[in-house]
Scaffold this motif. Structure first.
Motif, PDB file in Angstrom:
ATOM      1  N   ASP A   1      37.558 -19.603 -33.394  1.00 21.51           N
ATOM      2  CA  ASP A   1      37.393 -20.980 -33.860  1.00 21.51           C
ATOM      3  C   ASP A   1      36.710 -21.029 -35.221  1.00 21.51           C
ATOM      4  O   ASP A   1      36.018 -21.987 -35.549  1.00 21.51           O
ATOM      5  CB  ASP A   1      36.613 -21.808 -32.845  1.00 21.51           C
TER       6      ASP A   1
ATOM      7  N   ALA B   1      42.747 -23.401 -35.597  1.00 27.94           N
ATOM      8  CA  ALA B   1      41.894 -22.742 -34.616  1.00 27.94           C
ATOM      9  C   ALA B   1      40.506 -23.366 -34.589  1.00 27.94           C
ATOM     10  O   ALA B   1      39.906 -23.549 -33.523  1.00 27.94           O
ATOM     11  CB  ALA B   1      41.809 -21.246 -34.913  1.00 27.94           C
ATOM     12  N   MET B   2      39.981 -23.700 -35.758  1.00 27.24           N
ATOM     13  CA  MET B   2      38.659 -24.312 -35.811  1.00 27.24           C
ATOM     14  C   MET B   2      38.663 -25.702 -35.186  1.00 27.24           C
ATOM     15  O   MET B   2      37.732 -26.089 -34.472  1.00 27.24           O
ATOM     16  CB  MET B   2      38.158 -24.397 -37.250  1.00 27.24           C
TER      17      MET B   2
ATOM     18  N   GLY C   1      40.570 -24.832 -31.241  1.00 22.96           N
ATOM     19  CA  GLY C   1      40.205 -23.703 -30.408  1.00 22.96           C
ATOM     20  C   GLY C   1      41.384 -22.943 -29.857  1.00 22.96           C
ATOM     21  O   GLY C   1      41.219 -22.026 -29.043  1.00 22.96           O
TER      22      GLY C   1
ATOM     23  N   ARG D   1      32.928 -23.084 -36.141  1.00 21.65           N
ATOM     24  CA  ARG D   1      33.084 -24.439 -35.608  1.00 21.65           C
ATOM     25  C   ARG D   1      31.711 -25.062 -35.330  1.00 21.65           C
ATOM     26  O   ARG D   1      31.513 -26.257 -35.550  1.00 21.65           O
ATOM     27  CB  ARG D   1      33.915 -24.396 -34.332  1.00 21.65           C
TER      28      ARG D   1
END
Length: 616
Positions: free
Chosen positions: A56, A93-94, A97, A117
């Motif tokens: 993340d 992704a950040m 997730g 994150r």
């Protein structure tokens, strides 16, 4: 050099990048953000993360260049984008997730910072208004990255390295730098032999900082590596977006120090004498050096050096020619108009008759010679050897083979391969065994041209490697997508495909007997104007391509579409009329081009400023 360390300089670069991303919020936020960032250094070829990895974190590129790679259904790694200074990696992704949707590998030595994150959430709690700003930045970055079939980002750092003797690599580097177009700031960087081994750890850090500075202030850096695998050469290779291996085609090649750089683009440039008619045996060089592309260059020819510079800078001009039977002669008219306009053409691709006309262009001959040679070659009627008992095809194909074989020999003085043409050439063929299209860039030129024009049922299919191949127009009659996928910067095309048949004023088609009787009448007295068997077969083979025609035309920056009304696909005897139709149409289109497109088509630019520096 100043006493400022490489890390200090990279820290300043990071602040500049962050302030640019955050706009008016930059000054207030950067001091709070910096302690939450973690520095990461990647060497050329090192993987940041793999596709499917869980994470993340968001990464921001401070210096260097990275490539995004997605694995296809067959496991093959497919590049889908490149990430440069100031761009971000891992936005989705950040935010979500979810697993990484692409792998990231460093194309050259790169410096990044990691933003977790947790750090993002903490920052938004302190500065709630930043949520909108940061989200907008992430969306903008996402739009720029991982786009399927996106054009390859032009290189910034180009490394030239000789792999044979008798090459003045410095002279070539300066010639290329002068041709890098549109007033770009260009720097040629080299070192003296006696200084090569003096790169201490501190010197290396200072050199890294200096290179970061000059890269930020120039559009292109041209590194001149040495043929030995010494420290300077390794530094040049690790800093390069593209490595250019330069060889005298008539000299033996040396080992390639860049062979281990699997993530860096590599191009082979073969130098030839000015009086050479056609290159030969390019296959031997390509078998030895695993490169992504190759070019043939006569160093004394200004236009060859200009072509090399355009290809390396991503401003090259590609020409795509469609199939269309005898209508393909119109491509010669288009080429005639382009030549008169001063257009530059660096690479050519085509399908069916477009591949044959494209080959004439790839031979780098004047258009008048192309027209004369094509007129003589096709005056024999390439489809006149009809089969009395058509077991495989209506036409025997022997005459077509003779026409193409002789045309290649007349133009080049021998039997050459596709990779031997002066300008890069590809042709599209259809594989009827696996029901797929194939892009051909290597192999016997005459055979592949014949394959690309062999319409199933009309002409015999061609056997190759146990499979049956034929006309490229079946799947992709106007392969602008192939030209774009190879990274060409500016694409022009000539498309002759006409959709469907003319309408008929009939409720039922006439019988064979009625048609035969009607054919005995004078042309103006005929009752039935319906397509014949040959026309039906030819057009039916193009149905799949017709469905892709609109998208194919939209991919071209300039597209010529000369009208072929009254011209059949087998009207070989109307050569001069067809050429003239193509010429008139293209001349009209070119006369009305916007100034920016006209300049781009002519390869216009100004001399770049190239100097040799010896950093100390």
């Amino acid at each position: 050099m100043s006493t400022k360390t490489a890390h200090d300089h990279q820290h300043e670069l990071l602040i500049t990048i962050l302030e640019g991303m955050l706009g008016g919020d930059g000054d207030a936020v950067v001091d709070v953000l910096l302690p939450r960032l973690t520095w990461h250094h990647l060497q050329a070829g090192e993987v940041l993360f793999e596709q499917g990895d869980v994470g993340d974190d968001l990464y921001l590129v401070v210096s260097g260049r990275l490539r995004a790679i997605i694995k296809g259904v067959d496991g093959e790694a497919v590049p889908v984008g490149e990430i440069m200074r100031g761009q971000s990696i891992g936005e989705m992704a950040m935010m979500t997730g979810r697993p990484r949707r692409a792998g990231i590998v460093a194309m050259r030595d790169s410096v990044l910072v990691r933003f977790s994150r947790a750090a993002y959430e903490d920052l938004v709690r302190q500065f709630p208004h930043l949520a909108i700003t940061l989200t907008r930045v992430i969306i903008d970055r996402l739009r720029q990255t991982f786009r399927p079939q996106a054009r390859v980002t032009r290189p910034v750092n180009i490394c030239l390295m000789a792999v044979t003797d008798d090459i003045d690599i410095m002279k070539l580097a300066h010639a290329v730098a002068r041709k890098l177009s549109y007033g770009n700031r260009v720097l040629v960087i080299a070192r003296d032999t006696q200084e090569v081994e003096s790169l201490s750890a501190e010197h290396y850090r200072q050199l890294t900082r200096w290179l970061d500075e000059v890269e930020a202030n120039h559009e292109f850096l041209v590194f001149v590596a040495q043929p030995e695998a010494n420290e300077w050469t390794r530094r040049c290779l690790r800093a390069a977006d593209e490595v250019v291996l330069v060889a005298r085609a008539d000299r033996p090649g040396k080992p390639d120090p860049s062979a281990a750089l699997v993530s860096t683009r590599r191009t082979l440039v073969l130098l030839h004498d000015l009086d050479l008619r056609t290159p030969r045996n390019t296959r031997d060089w390509l078998d030895r050096y695993a490169v992504g592309a190759h070019l043939h260059v006569r160093p004394e020819l200004d236009r060859d050096i200009a072509r090399l510079a355009r290809v390396l800078s991503g401003t090259d001009i590609g020409l795509v020619l469609s199939g269309g039977g005898a209508r393909g002669f119109a491509h010669l008219g288009v080429l005639k108009a382009l030549e008169a306009f001063g257009a530059q053409i660096d690479s050519i691709g085509g399908a069916s008759i477009g591949a044959i006309m494209g080959a004439y262009c790839a031979f780098d001959m004047p258009v008048s010679d192309m027209i004369d040679q094509a007129r003589r070659a096709f005056s024999r009627g390439p489809t006149s050897d009809l089969n009395l008992i058509p077991m495989q095809s209506l036409i025997g194909g022997r005459r077509l083979k003779t026409v193409i074989d002789d045309a290649v020999r007349v133009a080049t003085g021998g039997d050459i391969d596709i990779e031997d043409t002066w300008k890069s050439l590809f042709c599209v063929v259809s594989n009827y065994t696996s029901a797929t299209e194939i892009t051909v860039r290597r192999g016997n030129l005459a055979k592949w041209l014949r394959t690309s024009v062999s319409i199933p049922g009309v002409l015999p299919l061609v056997a190759h490697g146990g499979e049956l191949l034929g006309d490229g127009g079946t799947f992709n009659n106007f392969p602008t997508d192939v030209m774009l996928d190879q990274g060409t910067g500016f694409v022009i095309g000539s498309d002759l495909l006409q959709k469907g048949f003319e309408q008929v004023d009939l409720d039922e088609l006439p019988s064979n007997r009625q048609l035969l009787v009607d054919r005995l009448r004078q042309r103006r007295a005929r009752r039935f104007h319906v397509p014949g068997l040959m026309t039906i077969l030819v057009n039916s083979m193009m149905l799949a391509s017709q469905a892709r025609q609109r998208d194919a035309r939209l991919r071209a920056d300039i597209c010529f579409t000369p009208s072929m009304d009254g011209i059949g696909m087998l009207d070989w005897r109307k050569f001069d009329r067809i050429v003239e139709l193509g010429y008139r149409h293209a001349s009209e289109v070119l006369a009305n081009l916007p100034p920016d497109q006209a300049a781009r088509l002519r390869g216009a630019g100004v001399a770049a400023r190239g100097v040799v520096l010896h950093p100390d």
